[in-house]
Write a protein that holds these residues in place. Structure first.
Motif, PDB file in Angstrom:
ATOM      1  N   GLY A   4       0.808  -1.206   0.000  1.00 10.88           N
ATOM      2  CA  GLY A   4       0.000   0.000   0.000  1.00 10.88           C
ATOM      3  C   GLY A   4       0.840   1.254   0.000  1.00 10.88           C
ATOM      4  O   GLY A   4       1.940   1.284   0.543  1.00 10.88           O
ATOM      5  N   PHE A   5       0.333   2.311  -0.598  1.00 11.35           N
ATOM      6  CA  PHE A   5       0.986   3.607  -0.632  1.00 11.35           C
ATOM      7  C   PHE A   5      -0.084   4.650  -0.904  1.00 11.35           C
ATOM      8  O   PHE A   5      -1.237   4.326  -1.162  1.00 11.35           O
ATOM      9  CB  PHE A   5       2.104   3.656  -1.690  1.00 11.35           C
ATOM     10  N   LEU A  16      -5.218  16.270  -1.524  1.00  9.44           N
ATOM     11  CA  LEU A  16      -5.881  15.004  -1.201  1.00  9.44           C
ATOM     12  C   LEU A  16      -4.857  13.874  -1.244  1.00  9.44           C
ATOM     13  O   LEU A  16      -3.854  13.962  -1.941  1.00  9.44           O
ATOM     14  CB  LEU A  16      -7.007  14.733  -2.204  1.00  9.44           C
ATOM     15  N   LEU A  17      -5.141  12.809  -0.513  1.00  9.92           N
ATOM     16  CA  LEU A  17      -4.285  11.628  -0.518  1.00  9.92           C
ATOM     17  C   LEU A  17      -5.178  10.404  -0.659  1.00  9.92           C
ATOM     18  O   LEU A  17      -6.059  10.174   0.171  1.00  9.92           O
ATOM     19  CB  LEU A  17      -3.462  11.541   0.763  1.00  9.92           C
ATOM     20  N   PHE A  18      -4.973   9.640  -1.720  1.00 13.27           N
ATOM     21  CA  PHE A  18      -5.786   8.461  -1.990  1.00 13.27           C
ATOM     22  C   PHE A  18      -4.970   7.196  -1.746  1.00 13.27           C
ATOM     23  O   PHE A  18      -3.861   7.058  -2.276  1.00 13.27           O
ATOM     24  CB  PHE A  18      -6.291   8.475  -3.437  1.00 13.27           C
ATOM     25  N   PRO A  19      -5.509   6.254  -0.959  1.00 10.23           N
ATOM     26  CA  PRO A  19      -4.810   4.980  -0.748  1.00 10.23           C
ATOM     27  C   PRO A  19      -4.774   4.179  -2.046  1.00 10.23           C
ATOM     28  O   PRO A  19      -5.748   4.166  -2.805  1.00 10.23           O
ATOM     29  CB  PRO A  19      -5.630   4.273   0.326  1.00 10.23           C
ATOM     30  N   ASP A  34      -8.249   3.752  -4.187  1.00 11.07           N
ATOM     31  CA  ASP A  34      -9.532   3.923  -3.505  1.00 11.07           C
ATOM     32  C   ASP A  34      -9.902   5.401  -3.610  1.00 11.07           C
ATOM     33  O   ASP A  34      -9.310   6.243  -2.937  1.00 11.07           O
ATOM     34  CB  ASP A  34      -9.424   3.493  -2.048  1.00 11.07           C
ATOM     35  N   VAL A  35     -10.860   5.699  -4.481  1.00  7.83           N
ATOM     36  CA  VAL A  35     -11.287   7.080  -4.706  1.00  7.83           C
ATOM     37  C   VAL A  35     -12.619   7.278  -3.989  1.00  7.83           C
ATOM     38  O   VAL A  35     -13.672   6.897  -4.496  1.00  7.83           O
ATOM     39  CB  VAL A  35     -11.426   7.395  -6.213  1.00  7.83           C
ATOM     40  N   GLU A  79       3.526  11.700 -12.593  1.00 11.04           N
ATOM     41  CA  GLU A  79       4.562  12.521 -11.964  1.00 11.04           C
ATOM     42  C   GLU A  79       5.372  11.730 -10.943  1.00 11.04           C
ATOM     43  O   GLU A  79       6.585  11.867 -10.873  1.00 11.04           O
ATOM     44  CB  GLU A  79       3.930  13.753 -11.300  1.00 11.04           C
ATOM     45  N   ILE A  80       4.687  10.922 -10.156  1.00 17.57           N
ATOM     46  CA  ILE A  80       5.377  10.112  -9.141  1.00 17.57           C
ATOM     47  C   ILE A  80       6.367   9.160  -9.817  1.00 17.57           C
ATOM     48  O   ILE A  80       7.494   8.993  -9.356  1.00 17.57           O
ATOM     49  CB  ILE A  80       4.370   9.324  -8.287  1.00 17.57           C
TER      50      ILE A  80
END
Length: 83
Positions: A4-5, A16-19, A34-35, A79-80
């Motif tokens: 997971g990240f 926002l941060l989405f798992p 997971d949105v 981008e990541i």
């Protein structure tokens, strides 16, 4: 692999941060995100860009998931992976 990240996204002026997790399928892989409670898979298309895989029914049934948000997540993934 099911590590997971988080996928950080700036959308409509909010951070926002989405798992997410990386899922392997033989020689290829997808990123499952997971949105807001809806699982959306991302994979590379024929142009090597990240596209969201979600059914129209899932998209319509979840008002917290819109197309522009899905595009922003795909751009964040790109981008990541560039870094």
């Amino acid at each position: 692999m099911d590590e997971g990240f988080g996928i950080p996204v700036t959308y409509k002026g909010k951070e926002l941060l989405f798992p997410a997790s990386l899922v392997s399928f033989g020689w290829t892989h997808r990123i499952e995100v997971d949105v807001n409670g809806t699982k959306v898979s991302y994979e590379r298309d024929e142009n090597r860009e990240w596209r969201a895989l979600i059914s129209p029914e899932d998209l319509e049934g979840h008002p917290n998931v819109d197309v522009q948000l899905l595009v922003a997540i795909g751009e964040s993934i790109e981008e990541i992976l560039k870094n």
